[in-house]
Write an enzyme that holds these catalytic residues in place. Structure first.
Site, mmCIF file in Angstrom:
data_model
loop_
_atom_site.group_PDB
_atom_site.id
_atom_site.type_symbol
_atom_site.label_atom_id
_atom_site.label_comp_id
_atom_site.label_asym_id
_atom_site.label_seq_id
_atom_site.Cartn_x
_atom_site.Cartn_y
_atom_site.Cartn_z
ATOM 1 C CD GLN A 162 -44.274 -6.478 22.522
ATOM 2 O OE1 GLN A 162 -44.965 -7.060 23.341
ATOM 3 N NE2 GLN A 162 -43.876 -5.240 22.681
ATOM 4 N N GLY A 163 -41.888 -9.213 18.866
ATOM 5 C CA GLY A 163 -40.455 -9.510 18.880
ATOM 6 C C GLY A 163 -39.637 -8.266 19.195
ATOM 7 C CB SER B 222 -37.354 -8.840 25.013
ATOM 8 O OG SER B 222 -38.327 -8.039 25.622
ATOM 9 C CD GLU C 213 -46.683 -3.620 26.571
ATOM 10 O OE1 GLU C 213 -45.695 -2.927 26.275
ATOM 11 O OE2 GLU C 213 -46.676 -4.857 26.569
ATOM 12 C CD GLU D 25 -37.616 -3.689 39.838
ATOM 13 O OE1 GLU D 25 -38.015 -4.095 38.731
ATOM 14 O OE2 GLU D 25 -37.771 -4.342 40.891
HETATM 15 C C1 LIG Z 1 -44.135 -13.632 30.992
HETATM 16 C C2 LIG Z 1 -43.354 -12.696 30.103
HETATM 17 C C3 LIG Z 1 -43.771 -12.455 28.813
HETATM 18 C C4 LIG Z 1 -43.035 -11.622 27.971
HETATM 19 N N1 LIG Z 1 -43.462 -11.461 26.672
HETATM 20 C C5 LIG Z 1 -42.719 -10.711 25.824
HETATM 21 C C6 LIG Z 1 -43.076 -10.605 24.443
HETATM 22 O O1 LIG Z 1 -44.082 -11.178 23.994
HETATM 23 N N2 LIG Z 1 -42.286 -9.893 23.620
HETATM 24 C C7 LIG Z 1 -41.167 -9.223 24.067
HETATM 25 O O2 LIG Z 1 -40.526 -8.558 23.269
HETATM 26 N N3 LIG Z 1 -40.777 -9.322 25.364
HETATM 27 C C8 LIG Z 1 -41.523 -10.050 26.243
HETATM 28 N N4 LIG Z 1 -41.140 -10.174 27.562
HETATM 29 C C9 LIG Z 1 -39.895 -9.565 27.987
HETATM 30 C C10 LIG Z 1 -40.048 -8.362 28.886
HETATM 31 O O3 LIG Z 1 -40.463 -7.245 28.180
HETATM 32 C C11 LIG Z 1 -38.676 -8.158 29.559
HETATM 33 O O4 LIG Z 1 -38.438 -9.284 30.389
HETATM 34 C C12 LIG Z 1 -38.625 -6.908 30.370
HETATM 35 O O5 LIG Z 1 -38.673 -5.785 29.524
HETATM 36 C C13 LIG Z 1 -37.360 -6.853 31.229
HETATM 37 O O6 LIG Z 1 -36.224 -7.046 30.437
HETATM 38 P P1 LIG Z 1 -35.125 -8.154 30.841
HETATM 39 O O7 LIG Z 1 -35.823 -9.429 31.116
HETATM 40 O O8 LIG Z 1 -34.073 -8.122 29.807
HETATM 41 O O9 LIG Z 1 -34.538 -7.660 32.231
HETATM 42 P P2 LIG Z 1 -33.468 -6.428 32.500
HETATM 43 O O10 LIG Z 1 -33.889 -5.300 31.637
HETATM 44 O O11 LIG Z 1 -32.131 -7.032 32.241
HETATM 45 O O12 LIG Z 1 -33.716 -6.150 33.981
HETATM 46 C C14 LIG Z 1 -33.191 -6.966 35.027
HETATM 47 C C15 LIG Z 1 -33.549 -6.300 36.359
HETATM 48 O O13 LIG Z 1 -32.924 -5.001 36.425
HETATM 49 C C16 LIG Z 1 -33.904 -3.985 36.649
HETATM 50 N N5 LIG Z 1 -33.547 -2.786 35.887
HETATM 51 C C17 LIG Z 1 -33.184 -2.725 34.588
HETATM 52 N N6 LIG Z 1 -32.963 -1.439 34.228
HETATM 53 C C18 LIG Z 1 -33.173 -0.670 35.336
HETATM 54 C C19 LIG Z 1 -33.138 0.730 35.591
HETATM 55 N N7 LIG Z 1 -32.816 1.608 34.628
HETATM 56 N N8 LIG Z 1 -33.462 1.150 36.844
HETATM 57 C C20 LIG Z 1 -33.801 0.267 37.829
HETATM 58 N N9 LIG Z 1 -33.879 -1.082 37.628
HETATM 59 C C21 LIG Z 1 -33.569 -1.540 36.391
HETATM 60 C C22 LIG Z 1 -35.203 -4.583 36.128
HETATM 61 O O14 LIG Z 1 -36.332 -3.976 36.745
HETATM 62 C C23 LIG Z 1 -35.057 -6.049 36.508
HETATM 63 O O15 LIG Z 1 -35.415 -6.230 37.846
HETATM 64 C C24 LIG Z 1 -41.861 -10.987 28.439
HETATM 65 C C25 LIG Z 1 -41.435 -11.218 29.754
HETATM 66 C C26 LIG Z 1 -42.159 -12.069 30.583
HETATM 67 C C27 LIG Z 1 -41.677 -12.296 31.981
#
Ligand SMILES: Cc1cc2nc3c(=O)[nH]c(=O)nc-3n(C[C@H](O)[C@H](O)[C@H](O)COP(=O)(O)OP(=O)(O)OC[C@H]3O[C@@H](n4cnc5c(N)ncnc54)[C@H](O)[C@@H]3O)c2cc1C
Length: 392
Positions: free
Chosen positions: A133-134, A136, A251, A377
């Site tokens: 899944q691409g 993020s 999902e 969150e």
């Molecule tokens: C093990 C693992 C597998 C994954 N696999 C995939 C995959 O296959 N494909 C893919 O596309 N992605 C994947 N992801 C990515 C995942 O979807 C993102 O990590 C997730 O959506 C959070 O985005 P971010 O890491 O950019 O954090 P951010 O969005 O930058 O968030 C950082 C922190 O801020 C908080 N935050 C952000 N916005 C808000 C808000 N509006 N209100 C309150 N708090 C907030 C979050 O809860 C978090 O604690 C994976 C992640 C992990 C850990």
């Protein structure tokens, strides 16, 4: 490996009795097809899961919820609920190809052309083609609509440029479904398109990321003039957000079904670890008592998840959309997974710090459970706004 008794699960629900003919049939098949425990090494573990997927698929035990016309059995959500409980009790390998099976496949059925369905659905089901899944990007996770990867139609191909990150199992995938911006100058959720991108090509570089558990389960994916055939679009060009929303419904809806029974099985392992640590003096009497209290609490919380999953299945069978209730299940599941990992650490005492052990690995890997498929969150925000009607 012999399967565990249904007692592990607790009392049966009215519509999913333990003597249900579906359970009896599946248990008999599982008993005839014993499978080794999962290896710790990541590559070996992936192969083990993929081989098991193929064995099950070859016998009609994968994608049961898919419609018959697409190779599934068209079973209802309550049968799916029983399916997940039985495969967990039999300690089978964790599912693989879930991005294809749970996410892209059903989304393709809802939004895809007849040609794309015919081309891709059989390979997802059989496990001959693996998916990732691409979505993020480095600056777009929770706020996915800010994504910047772009695609331009040149002749018969989309030319894709940008970067994805955290892409689970990209290194094993044949295809990646990529959400990208196809209208120059468009903002937020407008002008996005969901493309199917072949991974094995010059324009795609997969660079695995090392995790705390020692695995490289996810990767950075660099798209530098990556090529996608013109028609490999899921839904309409410019309507990628709508396709992505459909995908998220699958999902949030499915995540819980899979896991309460597996968690109960893990909790049994956790109890075993506690008994060993108590017997050999690794844990003091007080610490053992604390660990036992935590385990009892976990049992109750897993039962709550089980009830949520059952309720979700009953609603889904009645044709009702889960909506924001799926976020509740997702939240309960993610926090539980992490606490279960910590409980392992408590129960094993100093052993939980030793790398190369399944319980250490499970503990470290569990830290990610409140992040992927939407952070805790974000789930709380959805519950607050859509279920409780609180202001933003
Ligand atoms: C093990 C693992 C597998 C994954 N696999 C995939 C995959 O296959 N494909 C893919 O596309 N992605 C994947 N992801 C990515 C995942 O979807 C993102 O990590 C997730 O959506 C959070 O985005 P971010 O890491 O950019 O954090 P951010 O969005 O930058 O968030 C950082 C922190 O801020 C908080 N935050 C952000 N916005 C808000 C808000 N509006 N209100 C309150 N708090 C907030 C979050 O809860 C978090 O604690 C994976 C992640 C992990 C850990």
């Amino acid at each position: 490996m012999t399967s565990l008794d249904h007692q592990v699960l607790g009392p049966a629900f009215a519509q999913t009795p333990y003597d249900h003919p579906f359970r009896v049939e599946l248990r008999a098949w599982l008993a005839e097809h014993p499978v080794d425990p999962e290896p710790l090494d990541q590559d070996a573990r992936f192969r083990h899961r993929r081989d098991w997927h193929r064995t099950m698929a070859g016998n009609g035990w994968v994608g049961l919820h898919w419609p018959v016309e697409h190779g599934g059995r068209g079973v209802d959500p309550l049968t799916q609920f029983m399916y997940y409980e039985e495969v967990a009790l039999a300690a089978t390998p964790e599912p693989v190809n879930t991005p294809g099976l749970i996410l892209l496949g059903p989304t393709l059925m809802a939004h895809g052309s007849a040609e794309l369905k015919a081309r891709f659905l059989p390979g997802i089901l059989s496990g001959d083609e693996m998916w990732c899944q691409g979505f993020s990007e480095p600056d777009s996770g929770s706020d996915l609509a800010s994504l910047r990867t772009r695609a331009e139609l040149v002749g018969d191909e989309w030319i894709v440029n940008g970067q994805k990150i955290w892409t689970t199992f990209a290194q094993y995938a044949d295809y990646c479904f990529v959400l990208c911006r196809t209208e120059a100058g468009s903002e937020r959720h407008r002008g996005l398109t969901l493309l199917i991108c072949p991974v094995d090509q010059d324009g795609v570089t997969v660079r695995p990321i090392r995790q705390i558990s020692g695995d490289n389960e996810f990767s950075e994916v660099f798209l530098d003039d990556a090529r996608v055939p013109k028609d490999w679009v899921v839904g309409e060009v410019g309507q990628g957000w709508s396709a992505a929303m459909t995908l998220f419904q699958f999902e949030r809806g499915d995540q819980g079904y899979t896991d309460h029974a597996r968690m109960l099985v893990h909790l049994l392992d956790c109890e075993d670890a506690l008994r060993v640590a108590e017997a050999d003096g690794t844990l003091t009497v007080d610490r053992a008592a604390d660990a036992r209290r935590v385990q009892r609490d976990l049992w109750v919380r897993i039962q709550e998840l089980r009830h949520l999953n059952y309720r979700g299945a009953v609603l889904a069978k009645a044709g009702q959309e889960l909506g924001a209730v799926g976020s509740m299940t997702n939240l309960v599941w993610g926090e539980l997974e992490k606490d279960l990992g910590s409980a392992f650490a408590e129960a094993s005492g100093a052993r939980s710090l030793v790398l190369g052990r399944h319980d250490t690995h499970a503990r470290l890997a569990s830290r990610a459970a409140s992040i992927y498929s939407g952070t805790s969150e974000i789930q709380r925000n959805i519950i607050a706004e859509r279920l409780l009607g609180l202001p933003k």
